[in-house]
Design an enzyme around this catalytic site. Sequence first.
Site, PDB file in Angstrom:
ATOM      1  N   SER A 269     -37.740   6.686 -23.531  1.00 35.11           N
ATOM      2  CA  SER A 269     -39.027   5.981 -23.578  1.00 35.11           C
ATOM      3  C   SER A 269     -40.175   6.885 -23.125  1.00 35.11           C
ATOM      4  CB  SER A 269     -39.043   4.774 -22.630  1.00 35.11           C
ATOM      5  OG  SER A 269     -37.907   3.971 -22.808  1.00 35.11           O
TER       6      SER A 269
ATOM      7  N   ILE B 199     -45.761  -1.360 -25.038  1.00 42.23           N
ATOM      8  CA  ILE B 199     -45.019  -2.558 -25.413  1.00 42.23           C
ATOM      9  C   ILE B 199     -45.250  -2.847 -26.891  1.00 42.23           C
ATOM     10  CG2 ILE B 199     -44.783  -5.054 -25.058  1.00 42.23           C
ATOM     11  CD1 ILE B 199     -45.989  -4.658 -22.251  1.00 42.23           C
TER      12      ILE B 199
ATOM     13  N   TYR C  29     -43.627   0.127 -41.829  1.00 43.19           N
ATOM     14  CA  TYR C  29     -44.138  -0.121 -40.478  1.00 43.19           C
ATOM     15  C   TYR C  29     -44.549  -1.579 -40.325  1.00 43.19           C
ATOM     16  CZ  TYR C  29     -45.946   1.183 -35.917  1.00 43.19           C
ATOM     17  OH  TYR C  29     -46.164   1.283 -34.554  1.00 43.19           O
TER      18      TYR C  29
ATOM     19  N   LYS D 204     -51.066  -2.931 -34.077  1.00 42.05           N
ATOM     20  CA  LYS D 204     -51.684  -1.740 -33.486  1.00 42.05           C
ATOM     21  C   LYS D 204     -53.199  -1.737 -33.741  1.00 42.05           C
ATOM     22  CE  LYS D 204     -48.080   0.319 -31.609  1.00 42.05           C
ATOM     23  NZ  LYS D 204     -47.866   0.170 -30.152  1.00 42.05           N
TER      24      LYS D 204
ATOM     25  N   ALA E 283     -36.464   2.456 -29.718  1.00 42.77           N
ATOM     26  CA  ALA E 283     -37.087   1.648 -30.765  1.00 42.77           C
ATOM     27  C   ALA E 283     -37.171   2.450 -32.061  1.00 42.77           C
ATOM     28  CB  ALA E 283     -38.485   1.201 -30.335  1.00 42.77           C
TER      29      ALA E 283
ATOM     30  N   THR F 294     -37.678   7.401 -29.778  1.00 45.42           N
ATOM     31  CA  THR F 294     -37.287   6.505 -28.701  1.00 45.42           C
ATOM     32  C   THR F 294     -36.181   5.594 -29.217  1.00 45.42           C
ATOM     33  OG1 THR F 294     -38.898   4.899 -29.455  1.00 45.42           O
ATOM     34  CG2 THR F 294     -39.643   6.464 -27.795  1.00 45.42           C
TER      35      THR F 294
ATOM     36  N   TYR G 204     -50.221   3.842 -32.692  1.00 45.27           N
ATOM     37  CA  TYR G 204     -49.693   4.704 -33.765  1.00 45.27           C
ATOM     38  C   TYR G 204     -50.696   4.742 -34.929  1.00 45.27           C
ATOM     39  CZ  TYR G 204     -46.388   6.621 -37.152  1.00 45.27           C
ATOM     40  OH  TYR G 204     -45.778   7.412 -38.099  1.00 45.27           O
TER      41      TYR G 204
ATOM     42  N   ASP H 179     -42.423 -10.708 -18.247  1.00 47.78           N
ATOM     43  CA  ASP H 179     -42.533 -10.887 -19.691  1.00 47.78           C
ATOM     44  C   ASP H 179     -44.032 -10.858 -20.027  1.00 47.78           C
ATOM     45  OD1 ASP H 179     -42.821 -11.874 -22.251  1.00 47.78           O
ATOM     46  OD2 ASP H 179     -41.179 -13.320 -22.039  1.00 47.78           O
TER      47      ASP H 179
END
Lengths: 274, 274, 274, 274
Positions: free
Chosen positions: A21, A94, A159, A166, A200, A198, A149, A66
């Site tokens: 990460s 996140i 994406y 984003k 993800a 990462t 991004y 959360d």
Amino acid sequence: MAYNLLKGKKGIIFGALNNMSIAWKVAEKAYEEGAEFILTNAPVAMRFGEINELAKACNTEVVSADASKLEDIENLFEIAEKKYGKIDFILHSIGMSLNVRKGLKYDELNYDYYHKTMDISAMSFHRVIQVAKQKDIMNEWGSIVALTYVAAQRTLFRYNDMADAKAMLESIARSFGYIYGREKKVRINTISQSPTMTTAGSGVKGIDNLLDFTDRMSPLGNATAEECADYCITLFSDLTKKVTMQNLFHDGGFSNMGMSERAMTVYNKSLEQE
Amino acid sequence: MAYNLLKGKKGIIFGALNNMSIAWKVAEKAYEEGAEFILTNAPVAMRFGEINELAKACNTEVVSADASKLEDIENLFEIAEKKYGKIDFILHSIGMSLNVRKGLKYDELNYDYYHKTMDISAMSFHRVIQVAKQKDIMNEWGSIVALTYVAAQRTLFRYNDMADAKAMLESIARSFGYIYGREKKVRINTISQSPTMTTAGSGVKGIDNLLDFTDRMSPLGNATAEECADYCITLFSDLTKKVTMQNLFHDGGFSNMGMSERAMTVYNKSLEQE
Amino acid sequence: MAYNLLKGKKGIIFGALNNMSIAWKVAEKAYEEGAEFILTNAPVAMRFGEINELAKACNTEVVSADASKLEDIENLFEIAEKKYGKIDFILHSIGMSLNVRKGLKYDELNYDYYHKTMDISAMSFHRVIQVAKQKDIMNEWGSIVALTYVAAQRTLFRYNDMADAKAMLESIARSFGYIYGREKKVRINTISQSPTMTTAGSGVKGIDNLLDFTDRMSPLGNATAEECADYCITLFSDLTKKVTMQNLFHDGGFSNMGMSERAMTVYNKSLEQE
Amino acid sequence: MAYNLLKGKKGIIFGALNNMSIAWKVAEKAYEEGAEFILTNAPVAMRFGEINELAKACNTEVVSADASKLEDIENLFEIAEKKYGKIDFILHSIGMSLNVRKGLKYDELNYDYYHKTMDISAMSFHRVIQVAKQKDIMNEWGSIVALTYVAAQRTLFRYNDMADAKAMLESIARSFGYIYGREKKVRINTISQSPTMTTAGSGVKGIDNLLDFTDRMSPLGNATAEECADYCITLFSDLTKKVTMQNLFHDGGFSNMGMSERAMTVYNKSLEQE
């Protein structure tokens, strides 16, 4: 090599899952540079437990929160306040799309999932800032950074709805950057990072080849998670006090490339074989 | 407070005229952060002699060079090479318009002057980089920065042909950033700084009121020359290695503002009195 | 199909070389839409003589003018004035780099050639507008358009110093768009067109493969010269009166793409065979 | 004056409330230009009944549809399909923020309202396009346009969470523009219009003075609703087939201005009186 750039600074770092990460690397660098901070992640992300190792290495604790729940964020900031009084920096790393996870394409989105994507990946940033401001927990000239991004500006297939999230995230940085800057001298920016391997990222189909392309397009190659952490440190430091409301590309130059010789060479090879 | 961010780094700083100059402040900060560098300016600019005080304070020397002359730049780099071997950073802070000086408006430009504006304010940047690259004087991961202004994107009355020069300057940063990055890992960026009360700026008619406007528009207020120097230091440091081909706004948020409450309040007052 | 969109409008069209030229297509469409105009090109470009065919087809004449010479442009506008009184539109489609022609790369530019590139490809646009304004030859709500390329924003290898020229050209559209709009309600814009197989384009090494790439990246494919001409007509018409100082992408979507599935498929094929 | 630019074209126009609405003007112009279309608005907006007058004038009907409800949009498209078979254009002019209405500032947002803002003002655009594509109701080279505002790029105080909604809306135009273009040659763009004295606009506190400022900043002055309608027509026409994924400023030049002489004169007057 450390410079004590964050000596005496306190913060909160959202989104460290494991040692791939970016948030993890930011935590390590921030610690090296003299900062103290609380680590936080969603309860579900913490089940894997690796973040506790990071907390130990950085001599700190983990607070589960959360980011889609206001009360969790309020609780987190209360703990931070007790621990530090005021704080100086926040990292938001996140993002999650159920549409992507469930394999729904952009022309067949589930709108409940779409709302969740926006809620978790973008509104969570607003929530964090709104709570911070209402609790008046940031010192003047504090710095808030979120990771984003280039898909917010330029469409990349697959994406999906994360591009819209984003775009909204970057808009929040501007909208709140104005208000928080005006009233409390707090700056808010986003870093638009190279695609990164990462946990993800590694789940995305075809990520290897996309990374090959962006690497050959970028004169300096893709930026790594470590390098991104270095860059974050400069934005948390006192040397960038007047930078705010900006989206800052940290991508080896990719964002301003139209076509590189190296990428075109690969492309040409395929054409010649047709 | 210093961090040793530039310890062991060598460089060249163009454009320090007096202690109001941004380049002057960059020199001071770079020295504090451990760098060694040569100061340079045009022969005509050096007549005032103040730069020698700066050289003394930074324990270095001044080399006169007219950035519109290739041989002057070559000579400068030869001196730098003898002194340092390879270097790590270059600051370009050069701009001048004869059309502005002579009071010619943008719809009555003299085209010889227009060429001079482009030559001095933009091509000089290309010349510096081309000579640096041909002499292979930059270390890998070296950093080149030029100062620019938001007029490259958004028209401000009276900024005249300097807007076109800044647009070209930023284009050079991208064009050469690609090539120098690809071949030698050298990064090239521009910093788009708030309007600043330098000697050049203070001669502009109406600059006080424009500064008032931009200050009230910017949530963090105008950025000072000192703050700009701090930001330059981060771009010369090893913490920003993958940032290249970018135009980076250092302006308290001005560039992303449409209208602020503070600026509108002033504007409204005038309307109400009509 | 024609709509009489330019009925009664008069103009000047720079840069038609042969029937591959965008300016040629604009002339044909403008004629179909009811406009009258003078064609002009540099003396050297006119030696091939094809432009006379176009003039015949459009029932007009050709006036030779070197856009780097103020007196040529003045002469041209005097002829236009005698013929039409005031005019309504101007197309600028002019660009040339001796550095490119002589095979000099961007890190080995000849600075005299560099000045020529800027002079012919960018300052010529300023010259045309300045003369038009000084002669007060444009009707209110007149429209001036120049053709440009995405290289002004994003670096493409081999585009060389033309990227800087296009960046300056677009800046001139903004700078002069402000002044000419404010004083005479004349609008000035640039169209950023897909790479196009004109005579100029077809001489560029590797243009075929680049066109393949941009075509597969663009959801609607590359825009043709004819389509560009259609778009120009809308900008000359009365339907776009409040569009000014803009750079308008006419490129099938390329400018806002990061990566398309079709382009990536070609790229992947090459990777798989390594 | 009409050109038959939309002769034979069919469409759907969302968002006409009364004769101050941009969508209303678009309907009138589209009708003049030979188009047939269905008008639609939310049930609550239709209570005032004025839209029926417009329908009569345009020789068409009104179909009530809540753009936040998938089934309403599906129903609408079914009616359109029965009436026209395939269609050629869609206008989306929908936006609403409960946070703004309830007087909640950007640093005290209600998150349920925030979701509603995004749902109504941005996701509704996705919903419309997704249903259109799933029903395959658009002809090839069809055109979809949504109205947006510069607040998506630059923060204006009081615009609140609508800035984030507009940023997301523009992102949807890119994301879906790629997919719909690639598969069905349908283009999707947004028009970023000057602030306009619609019913929505006229309720905003201080709108008069903001309009004065933007008018003096823009070399051509603010764009009116009628002018915006003209511009929409060009985007629905066959003359702009290769324009897609773009955000197109229709604002008299405001978007590319940093400071105009006229606006600064007003500002200065206030400063002088301090």
